[in-house]
Design a protein around this motif. Structure first.
Motif, PDB file in Angstrom:
ATOM      1  N   GLN A  78      13.136   1.230  -9.378  1.00  0.00           N
ATOM      2  CA  GLN A  78      11.766   1.808  -9.392  1.00  0.00           C
ATOM      3  C   GLN A  78      11.881   3.363  -9.075  1.00  0.00           C
ATOM      4  O   GLN A  78      12.003   3.675  -7.839  1.00  0.00           O
ATOM      5  N   LEU A  79      10.919   3.276 -10.045  1.00  0.00           N
ATOM      6  CA  LEU A  79      10.807   5.418 -10.087  1.00  0.00           C
ATOM      7  C   LEU A  79       9.142   5.380 -10.310  1.00  0.00           C
ATOM      8  O   LEU A  79       8.630   4.600 -10.156  1.00  0.00           O
TER       9      LEU A  79
ATOM     10  N   GLN B 188       0.393  -1.556   0.032  1.00  0.00           N
ATOM     11  CA  GLN B 188      -0.304  -0.337   0.068  1.00  0.00           C
ATOM     12  C   GLN B 188       0.963   1.288   0.400  1.00  0.00           C
ATOM     13  O   GLN B 188       1.801   1.365   0.787  1.00  0.00           O
ATOM     14  N   GLY B 189       0.391   1.893  -0.710  1.00  0.00           N
ATOM     15  CA  GLY B 189       1.086   3.458  -1.350  1.00  0.00           C
ATOM     16  C   GLY B 189       2.624   3.293  -1.688  1.00  0.00           C
ATOM     17  O   GLY B 189       3.398   4.395  -1.830  1.00  0.00           O
ATOM     18  N   TYR B 190       2.773   2.070  -2.348  1.00  0.00           N
ATOM     19  CA  TYR B 190       3.993   2.250  -4.011  1.00  0.00           C
ATOM     20  C   TYR B 190       3.013   1.591  -4.721  1.00  0.00           C
ATOM     21  O   TYR B 190       3.917   1.297  -6.373  1.00  0.00           O
ATOM     22  N   ASP B 191       1.564   1.988  -5.341  1.00  0.00           N
ATOM     23  CA  ASP B 191       1.008   2.341  -6.575  1.00  0.00           C
ATOM     24  C   ASP B 191       1.765   2.847  -7.792  1.00  0.00           C
ATOM     25  O   ASP B 191       1.369   2.247  -8.600  1.00  0.00           O
ATOM     26  N   PHE B 192       2.445   3.401  -7.181  1.00  0.00           N
ATOM     27  CA  PHE B 192       2.491   5.279  -8.018  1.00  0.00           C
ATOM     28  C   PHE B 192       4.266   4.558  -8.539  1.00  0.00           C
ATOM     29  O   PHE B 192       4.560   5.128  -9.750  1.00  0.00           O
TER      30      PHE B 192
END
Length: 160
Positions: free
Chosen positions: A21-22, A6-10
């Motif tokens: 990962q960017l 959660q919170g890393y969808d972007f």
């Protein structure tokens, strides 16, 4: 593909190095250019660009599978083949433009006086500004405007 926390969808994973990962956006596109140069120095495998999204890079043997299942393909397909809402739209015939009578001659119309914005503002209830005037000229202009606007307001009250 594993679900992202959660919170890393972007975040988007770099196709050249899975550890990178960017955020998806301009920075990611710049990163792809730099990372591709490093990748080409180390490896001989060729990565090809997806025709639907420039940030999608896949191995050459996997290209056909990716093109068939690319999530961005939907956007291009919708653009190429718009869905028609009704049967009427499908059956609608081409509308022909009917040219109006071509006998209009604007030179034969009665002359109309040119539009004078200054004259219009003076006769209407419009607030005008004074620019480029000396202080004593501005004072006189504002007094004239006050008289003019009070007169216009009195006319408006009389008409009601």
């Amino acid at each position: 593909m594993a679900a992202k926390p959660q919170g890393y969808d972007f975040l988007v994973e770099c196709p050249y190095n899975k550890v990178h990962q960017l955020e998806n956006g301009r920075r990611f596109q710049i990163h792809l250019i730099k990372c591709r140069k490093e990748y080409e120095k180390k490896f001989t495998a060729v990565k090809v660009q997806c025709p639907f999204n420039a940030t999608h890079r896949v191995n050459e043997p996997e290209q056909r599978y990716h093109v068939e299942n690319c999530p961005d393909r939907v956007i291009v397909d919708k653009f190429r083949n718009p869905i028609v809402d009704s049967l009427d739209a499908l059956q609608r015939k081409e509308v022909k433009m009917i040219m109006e009578d071509d006998t209009d001659d604007w030179d034969r119309e009665p002359p109309v006086p040119a539009y004078d914005p200054q004259k219009y503002c003076e006769s209407s209830n419009v607030i005008r500004h004074c620019r480029g005037m000396q202080p004593h000229e501005r004072r006189a202009f504002r007094q004239q405007e006050l008289v003019r606007l009070r007169g216009a307001k009195a006319l408006d009250l009389d008409n009601k």
